[in-house]
Structure formats: C-alpha cells, structure tokens
Design a protein around this motif. Structure first.
Motif, mmCIF file in Angstrom:
data_model
loop_
_atom_site.group_PDB
_atom_site.id
_atom_site.type_symbol
_atom_site.label_atom_id
_atom_site.label_comp_id
_atom_site.label_asym_id
_atom_site.label_seq_id
_atom_site.Cartn_x
_atom_site.Cartn_y
_atom_site.Cartn_z
ATOM 1 N N ARG A 10 0.823 -1.233 0.173
ATOM 2 C CA ARG A 10 -0.068 0.122 -0.065
ATOM 3 C C ARG A 10 0.804 1.172 0.172
ATOM 4 O O ARG A 10 0.630 2.356 -0.519
ATOM 5 C CB ARG A 10 -0.889 -0.089 1.130
ATOM 6 C CG ARG A 10 -2.039 1.219 1.215
ATOM 7 C CD ARG A 10 -2.902 1.182 2.287
ATOM 8 N NE ARG A 10 -3.830 -0.146 2.180
ATOM 9 C CZ ARG A 10 -4.625 -0.196 1.230
ATOM 10 N NH1 ARG A 10 -5.114 0.740 0.691
ATOM 11 N NH2 ARG A 10 -5.519 -1.444 0.971
ATOM 12 N N ILE A 13 1.475 2.641 -3.521
ATOM 13 C CA ILE A 13 0.278 2.995 -4.223
ATOM 14 C C ILE A 13 0.132 4.469 -3.951
ATOM 15 O O ILE A 13 -0.169 5.055 -2.897
ATOM 16 C CB ILE A 13 -0.875 2.214 -4.014
ATOM 17 C CG1 ILE A 13 -0.598 0.869 -4.306
ATOM 18 C CG2 ILE A 13 -2.028 2.705 -4.763
ATOM 19 C CD1 ILE A 13 -1.580 -0.271 -3.720
ATOM 20 N N GLU A 14 0.052 5.491 -4.937
ATOM 21 C CA GLU A 14 -0.165 6.769 -4.938
ATOM 22 C C GLU A 14 -1.514 6.947 -4.468
ATOM 23 O O GLU A 14 -2.487 6.174 -5.228
ATOM 24 C CB GLU A 14 0.284 7.459 -6.230
ATOM 25 C CG GLU A 14 0.082 9.215 -6.052
ATOM 26 C CD GLU A 14 0.559 9.799 -7.496
ATOM 27 O OE1 GLU A 14 0.111 10.922 -7.586
ATOM 28 O OE2 GLU A 14 0.699 8.893 -8.333
ATOM 29 N N LYS A 15 -2.033 7.973 -3.396
ATOM 30 C CA LYS A 15 -3.088 8.320 -3.166
ATOM 31 C C LYS A 15 -4.200 8.852 -4.244
ATOM 32 O O LYS A 15 -3.496 9.690 -4.951
ATOM 33 C CB LYS A 15 -3.059 9.142 -1.879
ATOM 34 C CG LYS A 15 -4.647 9.090 -1.410
ATOM 35 C CD LYS A 15 -4.459 10.302 0.067
ATOM 36 C CE LYS A 15 -5.723 10.443 0.601
ATOM 37 N NZ LYS A 15 -5.694 11.271 1.799
ATOM 38 N N SER A 16 -5.352 8.565 -4.402
ATOM 39 C CA SER A 16 -5.876 8.780 -5.614
ATOM 40 C C SER A 16 -6.287 10.490 -5.246
ATOM 41 O O SER A 16 -6.741 10.995 -4.031
ATOM 42 C CB SER A 16 -7.399 8.168 -5.670
ATOM 43 O OG SER A 16 -7.107 6.944 -5.823
ATOM 44 N N ARG A 17 -6.600 11.239 -6.169
ATOM 45 C CA ARG A 17 -6.777 12.602 -6.220
ATOM 46 C C ARG A 17 -8.179 12.889 -6.872
ATOM 47 O O ARG A 17 -8.189 12.238 -8.078
ATOM 48 C CB ARG A 17 -5.604 13.546 -6.824
ATOM 49 C CG ARG A 17 -4.404 13.458 -6.025
ATOM 50 C CD ARG A 17 -3.322 14.069 -6.756
ATOM 51 N NE ARG A 17 -3.674 15.403 -7.076
ATOM 52 C CZ ARG A 17 -3.122 16.418 -7.817
ATOM 53 N NH1 ARG A 17 -2.264 15.715 -8.806
ATOM 54 N NH2 ARG A 17 -3.349 17.590 -7.982
ATOM 55 N N TYR A 18 -8.988 13.763 -6.547
ATOM 56 C CA TYR A 18 -10.216 13.903 -7.200
ATOM 57 C C TYR A 18 -10.316 15.499 -7.358
ATOM 58 O O TYR A 18 -9.783 16.295 -6.594
ATOM 59 C CB TYR A 18 -11.475 13.608 -6.257
ATOM 60 C CG TYR A 18 -11.436 11.923 -6.112
ATOM 61 C CD1 TYR A 18 -12.095 11.150 -7.212
ATOM 62 C CD2 TYR A 18 -10.647 11.402 -5.149
ATOM 63 C CE1 TYR A 18 -12.171 9.813 -6.905
ATOM 64 C CE2 TYR A 18 -10.632 10.081 -4.944
ATOM 65 C CZ TYR A 18 -11.538 9.200 -6.064
ATOM 66 O OH TYR A 18 -11.292 7.888 -5.927
ATOM 67 N N LYS A 19 -11.238 16.019 -8.369
ATOM 68 C CA LYS A 19 -11.486 17.361 -8.584
ATOM 69 C C LYS A 19 -13.095 17.589 -8.532
ATOM 70 O O LYS A 19 -13.760 16.885 -9.183
ATOM 71 C CB LYS A 19 -10.736 17.685 -9.892
ATOM 72 C CG LYS A 19 -11.403 19.076 -10.134
ATOM 73 C CD LYS A 19 -10.687 19.494 -11.690
ATOM 74 C CE LYS A 19 -11.058 21.143 -11.962
ATOM 75 N NZ LYS A 19 -10.278 21.291 -13.073
ATOM 76 N N SER A 314 -17.504 14.897 -7.989
ATOM 77 C CA SER A 314 -16.021 14.665 -8.195
ATOM 78 C C SER A 314 -15.841 13.525 -9.111
ATOM 79 O O SER A 314 -16.350 12.452 -9.566
ATOM 80 C CB SER A 314 -15.591 13.946 -6.678
ATOM 81 O OG SER A 314 -16.089 14.647 -5.738
ATOM 82 N N LYS A 316 -12.194 11.538 -10.519
ATOM 83 C CA LYS A 316 -10.917 10.979 -10.331
ATOM 84 C C LYS A 316 -10.085 11.356 -11.517
ATOM 85 O O LYS A 316 -10.022 11.429 -12.531
ATOM 86 C CB LYS A 316 -10.953 9.876 -10.084
ATOM 87 C CG LYS A 316 -9.670 8.934 -9.711
ATOM 88 C CD LYS A 316 -9.615 7.350 -9.479
ATOM 89 C CE LYS A 316 -8.435 6.970 -8.845
ATOM 90 N NZ LYS A 316 -8.589 5.293 -8.643
ATOM 91 N N LEU A 317 -8.983 12.328 -10.911
ATOM 92 C CA LEU A 317 -7.857 12.641 -11.808
ATOM 93 C C LEU A 317 -6.855 11.547 -12.322
ATOM 94 O O LEU A 317 -6.756 10.653 -11.665
ATOM 95 C CB LEU A 317 -7.013 13.774 -11.187
ATOM 96 C CG LEU A 317 -7.714 15.044 -10.793
ATOM 97 C CD1 LEU A 317 -6.837 16.118 -9.860
ATOM 98 C CD2 LEU A 317 -8.385 15.698 -11.913
#
Length: 317
Positions: A10, A13-19, A314, A316-317
């Motif tokens: 874990r 794994i890059e943390k998900s980003r949202y806009k 939102s 996801k980017l």
C-alpha cells in the motif's frame, strides 16, 4: 476491493486525487446549510399551533411541526435543549413573529412520541438500497481519558442502521440497542421504504438466506448483492442468488465478483455514515432510547435536506 488486499504494498500506491466539477453550486449549497430560514420556515410558523380536533381534554399548545422544527435546529446547530429554547426565543424576537417557543421540558417529552415521517416521501429515491451500520456513544470515557487516568471506558452505546441510495439520500434509519444484530434490523429498514428498487447491497455481516428472503419478500424482482463468507456452501436447490454469487467467486475470484456485481457502490453507505458523524458527531445528546430514536430520525432528515441543497460531483484525476 477488500481493504487488506494491497496491504503489503500500500505504501507504494499513490493516493487517488479528485476534482470537484461543480464547485460553485456546491459552495453555495454549503453556505445555505447555515441559513436559518432553511430550518425555521414560514410553513412551520403558519402551522405552529395544532388544529382543534374537538376531543376532550386540554389541547396541545404546539403542533408536531413546531417540535420537529425545534429539534431540527437543535441537531443542525449542536445545541442542548435549554440553549435551543433560548436560541429560538431570540429568533422569534428578531423575526417579530407572534409565537411562543416550547420550553426544554416540552421538547424532551414530546420527542418521545413525535410522528416520524417516511424519509422517501420527501424525495425521488434511486434504484439502489445500500445498507450499513455504525455505533453512536451515549456516554462514557473517551480514549484520552482512558489512557491518561488508566480507567475503564464504561461506555453505553447504540447502533445506527442506515439505508442510502446512489444519490446519497437516506432512505431509512433505525436505532437499536447494541445487542440487536445487523440482520435483525433489516425488516424494520425495509418497512420504511415504500418505493421500488432494483438492487440491495450490504456487506458480509448480512450474509444469509433469511436476509435475501426478506429483501425478496419486500421487492420480488430485486437483485441482492451480499458477499458470502469464504466458507459458504451452496444450498440444496442451488438456484438462489446467493448460490450464484458463490459459483462466480469459486470460478473467478472475489475481486472479479465485486467488479461484475458492482459491489463497490457499497462505499456510498460508508460515506453516509461518515457524513452523519462529521456533521452531528459520534455521540448522542439524548439519554433514553425513545428520544434517541427521534434524534436519529431528525438527523437523517436533516442530512437529506442538506444533500438536496447541493452535493459535490467529483471526478478522479
């Protein structure tokens, strides 16, 4: 996806980003949540006194809508009963309305038998029913106090059961003592939903034919998506929805089953629990179960009203 599936890697794994795509509308909706006219409406003032029924005995001084309005304000603005009375007295004075405000004792007493309207009557529910539960503390020592003074928690708590749809609207809520299991509360939750739905989703705590049968008795054409236990076996007939889930998991694995059935939408219920605790807290104000049931229902109704004011979209980017 199970939380522990990627536990060993874990950290890589890059943390998900949202806009948020509708920030302007959502920002205005957040502002309106603090607008007192959303909770203390002209309709409530017009129906502040109950209509005369002609029955014997002294009539009630305040309508159910008046008590409900006061409890709305108490929950939204995090006020004890006495401060709720004082706050509403000041509002009535500022608004120059010719009404009297129920005292704190009346609010507590009337909340015991306050009629609870069906949540789905005030909205257009979606096609999903997603169920989850959480605990709400009644009283007891917090974690800091336990560690600092080395004392037992001595906690008393309640279990809150929520049903939510894909539009983040609460369809039903039920508050039970902690000894009531999650599956036991399902019939009461379903009884509050008077609109048709296509899919019922819950976590593994609700696994079993009795729950599936209860859902199908309420909605015969519904699809029941509940992950069976890893040791689950098929029934003698082998033709139930649960048997089909077991076969898919045996052939393709649990992750493939989750993607195929859309089980990931269960996080909507977890988000509803998170919103409830962040907005209203993880502890109850009332001390007796009847008042606590009304408190939970008022909080669920307030969450629906907040969701109708605006929710984020939102991406996801």
């Amino acid at each position: 996806m199970p939380y522990k599936h990627n536990e060993s890697r874990r950290h890589k794994i890059e943390k998900s980003r949202y806009k948020v795509m509708n920030w302007h509308e959502y920002n205005n909706g957040l502002r309106r949540r603090g607008d007192i006219t959303i909770w203390f409406t002209e309709a409530a003032i017009a129906e502040w006194r109950p209509t005369r029924t002609g029955a014997r005995g002294r009539p009630q001084e305040y309508s159910n809508l008046a008590i409900e309005t006061a409890l709305f304000i108490r929950q939204v603005f995090h006020l004890p009963l006495r401060q709720t009375e004082g706050f509403m007295n000041s509002l009535a004075g500022i608004m120059k309305v010719d009404i009297t405000i129920p005292d704190f004792s009346s609010l507590s007493r009337r909340s015991i038998k306050l009629p609870q309207h069906t949540l789905t009557k005030a909205m257009e529910p979606g096609s999903l029913v997603i169920v989850d539960s959480t605990g709400l503390k009644v009283y007891g020592k917090d974690d800091w106090h336990q560690e600092k003074h080395d004392v037992a928690a001595r906690r008393t708590w309640r279990k809150l059961h929520l049903a939510v749809d894909e539009n983040h609207q609460l369809l039903a809520c039920e508050l039970t003592p902690p000894e009531i299991g999650d599956p036991t509360a399902i019939p009461d939750l379903l009884a509050q939903i008077d609109t048709p739905f296509d899919t019922f989703i819950a976590d593994g705590a609700y696994d079993g034919e009795p729950i599936s049968q209860a859902v199908l008795n309420h909605q015969p054409d519904a699809q029941v998506i509940i992950p069976p236990h890893k040791t689950a076996v098929r029934s003698a007939t082998g033709d139930s929805q649960r048997d089909g889930h077991i076969r898919v998991i045996e052939q393709h694995g649990r992750i493939a089953w989750q993607k195929k059935t859309g089980y990931g939408l269960r996080n909507y219920a977890e988000l509803a629990v998170q919103r409830y605790k962040r907005i209203f807290g993880n502890a109850m104000k009332a001390r007796a179960l009847p008042q606590q049931k009304t408190e939970a229902w008022i909080s669920a109704s307030a969450l629906n009203r907040m969701a109708n004011l605006g929710m984020p979209v939102s991406v996801k980017l």
